[in-house]
Design a protein around this motif. Sequence first.
Motif, PDB file in Angstrom:
ATOM      1  N   THR A  17       6.204 -11.637  -2.599  1.00 30.97           N
ATOM      2  CA  THR A  17       4.794 -11.568  -2.962  1.00 30.97           C
ATOM      3  C   THR A  17       4.587 -11.051  -4.360  1.00 30.97           C
ATOM      4  O   THR A  17       3.472 -10.915  -4.803  1.00 30.97           O
ATOM      5  N   ASP A 149      -0.172  -2.029  -0.724  1.00 28.73           N
ATOM      6  CA  ASP A 149      -0.882  -3.082   0.018  1.00 28.73           C
ATOM      7  C   ASP A 149       0.013  -4.309   0.219  1.00 28.73           C
ATOM      8  O   ASP A 149      -0.001  -4.924   1.292  1.00 28.73           O
ATOM      9  N   GLN A 150       0.774  -4.659  -0.798  1.00 31.30           N
ATOM     10  CA  GLN A 150       1.668  -5.814  -0.661  1.00 31.30           C
ATOM     11  C   GLN A 150       2.771  -5.539   0.353  1.00 31.30           C
ATOM     12  O   GLN A 150       3.132  -6.409   1.147  1.00 31.30           O
ATOM     13  N   ASP A 153       1.200  -5.706   3.772  1.00 29.25           N
ATOM     14  CA  ASP A 153       0.910  -7.082   4.197  1.00 29.25           C
ATOM     15  C   ASP A 153       2.179  -7.844   4.559  1.00 29.25           C
ATOM     16  O   ASP A 153       2.224  -8.553   5.565  1.00 29.25           O
ATOM     17  N   ALA A 156       3.344  -6.450   7.835  1.00 26.52           N
ATOM     18  CA  ALA A 156       2.426  -6.752   8.944  1.00 26.52           C
ATOM     19  C   ALA A 156       2.490  -8.222   9.332  1.00 26.52           C
ATOM     20  O   ALA A 156       2.395  -8.565  10.508  1.00 26.52           O
ATOM     21  N   LYS A 157       2.670  -9.085   8.347  1.00 31.97           N
ATOM     22  CA  LYS A 157       2.614 -10.527   8.605  1.00 31.97           C
ATOM     23  C   LYS A 157       3.953 -11.127   8.997  1.00 31.97           C
ATOM     24  O   LYS A 157       4.004 -12.307   9.361  1.00 31.97           O
ATOM     25  N   GLY A 211       0.160  -2.543  12.743  1.00 39.54           N
ATOM     26  CA  GLY A 211      -0.553  -2.060  11.562  1.00 39.54           C
ATOM     27  C   GLY A 211      -0.740  -0.550  11.560  1.00 39.54           C
ATOM     28  O   GLY A 211      -0.667   0.085  10.505  1.00 39.54           O
TER      29      GLY A 211
END
Length: 233
Positions: A17, A149-150, A153, A156-157, A211
């Motif tokens: 990312t 945040d990256q 994410d 989490a994903k 999360g």
Amino acid sequence: MDAKPGSGMGRRNFIKTAALGAAAVGLGASLPGLARAENFSKPPLPWPENALEPYISARTIKYHYGKHHAGYVKKLNAAVKGTPWAKMDLVAVIKGSYGKDDDLFNNAAQVWNHTFYWNSMKPGGGGQPSGELAKAIKDQFGTVAACRDQLFDASAKRFGSGWGWLCLRDGNLVVASSSNALNPMVDGMKPLLTIDVWEHAYYLDYQNRRGDYLKAVMDHLINWEFAARNLAI
Ligand code: MN
């Protein structure tokens, strides 16, 4: 999802990312206590079993370290016994078995990944990185919050079992996630820290709420100093 072309598990998806550019760096962070395959044993935890409470319970660590991590060590030792792999260090086993022997690779990588994960957390963690790591994060992501945040994410994903990672690739910080046992070192990256997102890492404490587990790790446990040390070597 960024799937690396090539054989075997290389196709099994890394998510990248972030990436930018300069300065080449070597692969694979070294860890104490993992010198030779023939004598693999679990390094001791870097903190007491209950040290991460209330964010990760002693019960979770007891099973995760005492059963899951131990199981990978046992299977790895059984797999290398009497073979040339037994004379190699763990990183060499991981790189050498990748795409050739999935069973060996999976157990070797999971031994490495778990030791790296324990060190990626500490009681009283979270907070802000400092020094060269803070500078590298700001250069790459703009802010520590954006990096966080990256990483959140990507972790989490990640569909199903796997790992979230902060790595170096060609001298640049990157956030990645990997499936199952896959380790970014086989994809040309140097891991700086990791978060286990297999359900066994959080299910006893958070059930399906990955999360919430990730937020607790980011806010209270993540060990930026460990990442900074890996960045420096
Ligand atoms: Mn695990």
